[in-house]
Design a protein around this motif. Sequence first.
Motif, mmCIF file in Angstrom:
data_model
loop_
_atom_site.group_PDB
_atom_site.id
_atom_site.type_symbol
_atom_site.label_atom_id
_atom_site.label_comp_id
_atom_site.label_asym_id
_atom_site.label_seq_id
_atom_site.Cartn_x
_atom_site.Cartn_y
_atom_site.Cartn_z
ATOM 1 N N PHE A 1 0.942 -1.167 0.080
ATOM 2 C CA PHE A 1 -0.082 0.348 0.201
ATOM 3 C C PHE A 1 0.702 1.360 0.365
ATOM 4 N N GLY A 2 1.464 1.372 1.181
ATOM 5 C CA GLY A 2 2.629 1.892 1.203
ATOM 6 C C GLY A 2 3.089 2.496 -0.572
ATOM 7 N N LEU A 3 3.953 0.971 -1.331
ATOM 8 C CA LEU A 3 4.701 1.181 -2.160
ATOM 9 C C LEU A 3 3.816 2.219 -3.474
ATOM 10 N N VAL A 4 2.857 1.904 -3.535
ATOM 11 C CA VAL A 4 1.796 2.471 -4.778
ATOM 12 C C VAL A 4 1.038 3.533 -3.968
ATOM 13 N N LEU A 5 0.948 3.908 -2.765
ATOM 14 C CA LEU A 5 0.537 5.834 -2.728
ATOM 15 C C LEU A 5 1.930 6.578 -3.150
ATOM 16 N N ALA A 6 2.616 5.861 -2.889
ATOM 17 C CA ALA A 6 4.538 6.308 -3.353
ATOM 18 C C ALA A 6 4.154 7.116 -4.640
ATOM 19 N N SER A 7 4.117 5.532 -5.785
ATOM 20 C CA SER A 7 3.689 5.706 -6.682
ATOM 21 C C SER A 7 2.924 6.722 -7.918
ATOM 22 N N VAL A 8 1.579 7.164 -6.897
ATOM 23 C CA VAL A 8 1.193 7.949 -7.361
ATOM 24 C C VAL A 8 1.903 9.083 -7.729
ATOM 25 N N ILE A 9 1.828 9.737 -6.166
ATOM 26 C CA ILE A 9 2.563 11.414 -6.278
ATOM 27 C C ILE A 9 4.161 11.282 -7.582
ATOM 28 N N PHE A 10 4.493 9.835 -7.436
ATOM 29 C CA PHE A 10 5.477 9.798 -8.687
ATOM 30 C C PHE A 10 4.887 9.894 -9.819
ATOM 31 N N VAL A 11 4.655 9.264 -9.980
ATOM 32 C CA VAL A 11 3.846 9.479 -11.925
ATOM 33 C C VAL A 11 3.167 10.974 -11.950
ATOM 34 N N ALA A 12 2.441 11.893 -10.728
ATOM 35 C CA ALA A 12 2.121 12.862 -11.075
ATOM 36 C C ALA A 12 2.711 13.936 -11.111
ATOM 37 N N THR B 1 -2.179 10.932 -20.618
ATOM 38 C CA THR B 1 -2.027 9.510 -20.571
ATOM 39 C C THR B 1 -1.721 9.366 -18.777
ATOM 40 N N LEU B 2 -0.620 10.130 -18.785
ATOM 41 C CA LEU B 2 -0.432 10.039 -17.021
ATOM 42 C C LEU B 2 -0.942 10.939 -16.188
ATOM 43 N N ALA B 3 -2.140 11.461 -16.395
ATOM 44 C CA ALA B 3 -2.961 11.808 -15.554
ATOM 45 C C ALA B 3 -4.088 10.525 -15.601
ATOM 46 N N VAL B 4 -4.596 9.896 -16.380
ATOM 47 C CA VAL B 4 -5.345 8.617 -16.515
ATOM 48 C C VAL B 4 -4.491 7.404 -15.570
ATOM 49 N N LEU B 5 -3.330 7.290 -15.912
ATOM 50 C CA LEU B 5 -2.198 6.198 -15.403
ATOM 51 C C LEU B 5 -2.374 6.244 -13.591
ATOM 52 N N THR B 6 -2.170 7.821 -13.587
ATOM 53 C CA THR B 6 -1.627 8.486 -12.362
ATOM 54 C C THR B 6 -2.926 8.193 -11.284
ATOM 55 N N GLY B 7 -4.411 8.560 -11.652
ATOM 56 C CA GLY B 7 -5.725 7.441 -10.988
ATOM 57 C C GLY B 7 -6.039 6.817 -11.128
ATOM 58 N N PHE B 8 -5.271 6.062 -12.665
ATOM 59 C CA PHE B 8 -5.125 4.436 -12.259
ATOM 60 C C PHE B 8 -5.271 3.653 -11.195
ATOM 61 N N ILE B 9 -3.480 4.602 -11.287
ATOM 62 C CA ILE B 9 -2.333 4.117 -9.608
ATOM 63 C C ILE B 9 -4.004 4.543 -8.313
ATOM 64 N N LEU B 10 -4.054 5.062 -8.614
ATOM 65 C CA LEU B 10 -4.978 5.632 -7.055
ATOM 66 C C LEU B 10 -6.098 5.240 -7.042
ATOM 67 N N GLY B 11 -6.948 4.578 -7.773
ATOM 68 C CA GLY B 11 -7.909 3.609 -7.738
ATOM 69 C C GLY B 11 -7.802 1.963 -7.268
ATOM 70 N N SER B 12 -6.252 1.544 -7.776
ATOM 71 C CA SER B 12 -6.451 0.634 -7.289
ATOM 72 C C SER B 12 -5.874 0.215 -6.237
ATOM 73 N N LEU B 13 -5.540 1.381 -5.261
ATOM 74 C CA LEU B 13 -5.388 1.582 -3.783
ATOM 75 C C LEU B 13 -6.540 0.842 -3.069
ATOM 76 N N ASN B 14 -7.903 0.268 -3.612
ATOM 77 C CA ASN B 14 -8.572 0.111 -2.963
ATOM 78 C C ASN B 14 -8.546 -1.285 -2.649
ATOM 79 N N LYS B 15 -8.212 -1.698 -3.521
ATOM 80 C CA LYS B 15 -8.058 -3.317 -3.130
ATOM 81 C C LYS B 15 -7.006 -3.740 -2.924
ATOM 82 N N ILE B 16 -5.630 -2.731 -2.259
ATOM 83 C CA ILE B 16 -5.159 -3.826 -1.565
ATOM 84 C C ILE B 16 -5.159 -2.914 0.349
ATOM 85 N N TRP B 17 -5.813 -1.945 0.608
ATOM 86 C CA TRP B 17 -6.295 -1.611 1.758
ATOM 87 C C TRP B 17 -6.037 -3.393 2.628
ATOM 88 N N PRO B 18 -5.097 -2.803 3.682
ATOM 89 C CA PRO B 18 -4.873 -3.641 4.212
ATOM 90 C C PRO B 18 -5.831 -4.755 5.205
#
Length: 304
Positions: free
Chosen positions: A109-120, A231-248
């Motif tokens: 979760f931490g890894l993917v959350l940081a990925s959102v910031i990185f892509v943004a 494209t990057l905006a869509v990908l950023t949103g897509f990564i953020l939305g996927s956090l729902n799947k990996i909530w601990p």
Amino acid sequence: MENRKLKDYTFISLKGMAMGIAELVPGVSGGTIAFVTGIYEEFITSINNVNLTTLKVLKEEGFKKFWEKLNGNFLLALVLGMMISIFSLSKVIAWLLEEHPIITWSFFFGLVLASVIFVAKSIKKWNLLAIILFIIGTASAFYITTLPPSASSGSLPFIFLSGAIAICAMVLPGISGSFILVLLGSYKTVLEAVNEKDFGIIVTFAFGAAFGILSFARILKWMFTNYKDATLAVLTGFILGSLNKIWPWKNIIEIIQIGKKEIIIDENISPFAFQGDNQLTFAIVAAVIGFSLIFILEKSASKK
């Protein structure tokens, strides 16, 4: 592509290993790791090199020119790394998810959350269009993570389609291909085909995957070339939305048995509503480590 030494290809293989580990975790995409480690666009470009023009080079100019045109060393190093991690670490990841789910999911979760910031951060200009596309990407990914698994279909055309869609999910930062197979209802069919060596289904799935990745890579390449920020905006949103799947912290609603595998239907809950030890302190530490790792990878990728 650029001239590289053995050390460079070793690092590419390590990045491939990281992508392979990500693909072993349902809900985490290897495409996210590829983006963060700075090889995403080269990965997409290299896949695009698999075409009739490149095959023509093989026929007319020989294997060496063909391999250079294909960017073969890069692809070989990357795929080798992915295969090493998939075959050597799959049991370790499965054990961690089984025995220490909260801590493991917290790390990712931490890894993917940081990925959102990185892509943004990669978006040069946040305008109204970028914000709208970001919201659409987030909502779409969140909705996908809430879908229940579909009924299994063993027809070969559907298996071909499943392979094409699942491989696109692997390339696209956000949700993993294995999770998409569960949603499509093809997970059981493909898993049983591998276990029972049903080559009809395996080959059909492989052709679907090849068709999907070659087609989708061309679309992504065109989008990056012509509409990179969008494209990057869509990908950023897509990564953020996927956090729902990996909530601990989750509450299990239903368990579906698929052969020897279990598909768990659950819902996210607050750590304070979790029955049992919520391991909150360890979870926070794991999330911080995962979050920090992305920026370590970023610094590593920027040193050229």
